[in-house]
Design a protein around this motif. Structure first.
Motif, mmCIF file in Angstrom:
data_model
loop_
_atom_site.group_PDB
_atom_site.id
_atom_site.type_symbol
_atom_site.label_atom_id
_atom_site.label_comp_id
_atom_site.label_asym_id
_atom_site.label_seq_id
_atom_site.Cartn_x
_atom_site.Cartn_y
_atom_site.Cartn_z
ATOM 1 N N ALA A 91 0.794 -1.291 -0.131
ATOM 2 C CA ALA A 91 -0.011 0.031 0.024
ATOM 3 C C ALA A 91 0.872 1.162 -0.144
ATOM 4 N N ASN A 92 1.965 1.093 0.432
ATOM 5 C CA ASN A 92 2.930 2.247 0.488
ATOM 6 C C ASN A 92 3.682 2.380 -0.722
ATOM 7 N N LYS A 93 3.829 1.632 -1.701
ATOM 8 C CA LYS A 93 4.435 1.528 -2.796
ATOM 9 C C LYS A 93 3.654 2.442 -4.084
ATOM 10 N N THR A 94 4.749 3.099 -4.780
ATOM 11 C CA THR A 94 4.366 3.897 -6.122
ATOM 12 C C THR A 94 4.207 2.755 -7.298
ATOM 13 N N ILE A 95 3.355 2.699 -7.750
ATOM 14 C CA ILE A 95 2.934 1.912 -9.148
ATOM 15 C C ILE A 95 3.130 2.635 -10.159
ATOM 16 N N LEU A 96 4.159 2.302 -10.954
ATOM 17 C CA LEU A 96 4.467 2.544 -12.165
ATOM 18 C C LEU A 96 4.229 1.960 -13.523
ATOM 19 N N SER A 97 3.219 2.593 -14.180
ATOM 20 C CA SER A 97 2.727 1.869 -15.245
ATOM 21 C C SER A 97 3.270 2.207 -16.685
ATOM 22 N N ILE A 98 3.670 1.018 -17.411
ATOM 23 C CA ILE A 98 4.549 1.007 -18.625
ATOM 24 C C ILE A 98 3.946 0.451 -19.646
ATOM 25 N N ALA A 99 3.555 0.930 -20.740
ATOM 26 C CA ALA A 99 3.201 0.113 -22.007
ATOM 27 C C ALA A 99 4.244 -0.060 -23.036
ATOM 28 N N VAL A 100 4.591 -1.158 -23.351
ATOM 29 C CA VAL A 100 5.662 -1.758 -24.405
ATOM 30 C C VAL A 100 4.894 -2.596 -25.461
ATOM 31 N N SER B 76 6.618 -0.184 -7.621
ATOM 32 C CA SER B 76 6.220 -1.281 -8.306
ATOM 33 C C SER B 76 6.097 -1.054 -9.734
ATOM 34 N N ILE B 77 6.624 -2.015 -10.465
ATOM 35 C CA ILE B 77 6.396 -1.852 -12.075
ATOM 36 C C ILE B 77 5.232 -2.573 -12.516
#
Length: 490
Positions: free
Chosen positions: A94-103, A128-129
């Motif tokens: 819950a404390n992580k930042t989710i980084l969303s990446i499209a490839v 978090s990726i």
């Protein structure tokens, strides 16, 4: 007399008694002093022993008092309670930042990136990726769907051809703050020039797989040349000369007409056609003549796919039946040393029409710039790029990765130095915002040519030219005259 004698005897006895008393007193005093000293030493040792035991006990008991979950009795009401850390959903996610990446990539490369993301998360526990493979979708359609679902991407890995299109439409944030200082000076110009617009850099180059024009060295030597022909007139003269020395005939080039990327690189193989081919502008006279010459050669032209039919293509080179071909760098790199020694790369000094480069871009919707920059900086480091080069055969985007201390290494371990000159100059294509629309139309027209299943006839060439230029089809069996300005290869 008697009395005096008695008096003297009593006096002597008194003196003797006094002396005895003093002697006894001296002995007692000395004894007391010794016992007092012994008592002091014993008490000191006892105190030290007690303090040592107390210290050891405290050292053992203190961790128990501070251990989470141990009972603690408050002073107010004497009711014990458990001291435990606060938990949110039972984990730290819950404390992580989710980084969303499209490839957009094949399954093997996607598996590689998932493993790299896991390593990144270990070294950056606060990030978090979330990576999505949009291989079967257009990049813009995938972006729109993510926005409509209220889950916009923070980053995308785009083909360099699409970066300006996205930037002009306001979908991206500038990447100038990511590529600064030494990192900016370390970028290859062919990869950055295509992702620049309005004075800013809109993508961070990751890698490339440029299309190279290669020539068979033995056939060049048979024609009396040490370098490839520089224009169509020189190519014509060379093929005519080879026809007299090689009775079975030589194909001037391999041309898979259904492959739009290969067609662009082939049309731009001569410097005068590099810019119009890269920009996908209307065919000029020189490009028309090149297409008509391909049709004139008819059955002599090879139409092999360099990736799917690499073995057949190399056999044609090894038997001296094929003069030139357009192949991706990844295919060239995968050849054996003997196979590469048969070939000469004519694009060492340009023009380079197709880099097939990719760049990370920052989406305008993102609020995670710090995390995105950390990810981009780590994934584009020289060491990371060299590792991917060995695994994926795609060229690094940094000069340092191309010129590291691998002078005696194989080409599979480090890229050759001549590629620094090739990729160190601006690419021919400018990739304006409308380029992708032209690319879609050009790809459809190439697909209609049929590739290996259809010969590239004069009628097919004329129709292709007319449809692309949106002009009436020329009805003439006569061969178009070459431009007088074309130079011959000296």
């Amino acid at each position: 007399m008697v009395f005096r004698a008695w008096t003297q005897r009593n006096a002597m006895n008194s003196k003797r008694d006094a002396t005895k008393k003093r002697f006894l007193a001296t002995i007692l005093l000395s004894s007391n002093r010794r016992w007092t000293r012994r008592d002091k030493v014993s008490r000191r040792r006892y105190v030290m022993l007690v303090l040592s035991v107390f210290t050891i006990c405290m050292a053992l008991l203190v961790p128990m008092f501070g251990k989470p979950g141990s009972p603690v009795t408050p002073a107010n009401d004497g009711i014990p309670w458990a001291s435990k850390p606060e938990e949110v959903d039972g984990s730290d996610d819950a404390n992580k930042t989710i980084l969303s990446i499209a490839v957009s990539m094949d399954a093997d490369e996607y598996e590689y990136w998932k493993k790299q993301n896991q390593l990144f998360e270990r070294s950056h526990p606060q990030i978090s990726i979330s990576m999505t493979n949009i291989r079967d979708k257009d990049a813009d359609e995938a972006r729109k769907q993510a926005v409509e679902a209220d889950e916009p991407y923070d980053m995308m890995l785009l083909d360099n051809d699409r970066v300006r299109e996205f930037a002009v439409q306001g979908f991206l944030l500038p990447a100038d703050e990511v590529v600064t200082g030494d990192a900016a000076a370390d970028q290859l110009e062919a990869l950055t020039s295509i992702v620049k617009w309005n004075g800013s850099l809109w993508g961070v180059p990751l890698d490339s797989d440029p299309l190279l024009v290669v020539w068979q060295k033995g056939l060049l030597k048979s024609a009396g040349l040490t370098l490839p022909p520089i224009n169509l007139q020189a190519l014509r003269s060379m093929v005519e000369q080879l026809a007299t020395s090689v009775p079975e005939g030589v194909s001037p080039f391999n041309l898979n007409t259904a492959d739009a990327k290969q067609m662009i690189a082939w049309l731009g193989m001569f410097r005068e056609n590099g810019v119009p081919a890269g920009d996908l502008s209307s065919f000029n006279l020189s490009e028309k003549q090149q297409l008509q010459y391909a049709a004139d050669q008819g059955r002599m032209v090879y139409r092999l796919d360099p990736v799917q039919q690499k073995a057949q293509l190399m056999e044609a080179f090894q038997t001296g039946k094929l003069l030139s071909a357009v192949i991706p760098w990844s295919v060239y790199q995968s050849l054996t040393n003997d196979q590469r020694n048969l070939l000469m790369v004519s694009t060492q000094n340009g023009p380079l029409v197709r880099t097939n480069g990719r760049s990370f871009v920052l989406m305008a919707e993102t609020e995670k710039l710090t995390e995105a920059r950390e990810y981009i900086n780590e994934m584009t480091m020289t060491s990371e790029q060299l590792d991917r080069y060995k695994r994926m055969n795609r060229l690094p985007s940094r000069i340092s990765a191309m010129t590291r201390e691998y002078e005696y290494s194989l080409i599979t371990d480090r890229p050759p130095h001549f590629l620094v000159n090739l990729l160190g100059q601006s690419v021919q294509a400018t990739s304006d915002p409308a380029w992708n629309e032209r690319w879609e139309r050009f790809s459809q027209l190439c697909a209609q040519l049929g590739g290996n299943s259809h010969s590239f006839s004069k009628a097919a060439a004329s129709k292709f030219i007319a449809q692309w230029n949106m002009e009436p089809e020329e009805e003439s069996d006569a061969e178009a005259p070459l431009q007088k300005s074309l130079e011959t290869n000296t």
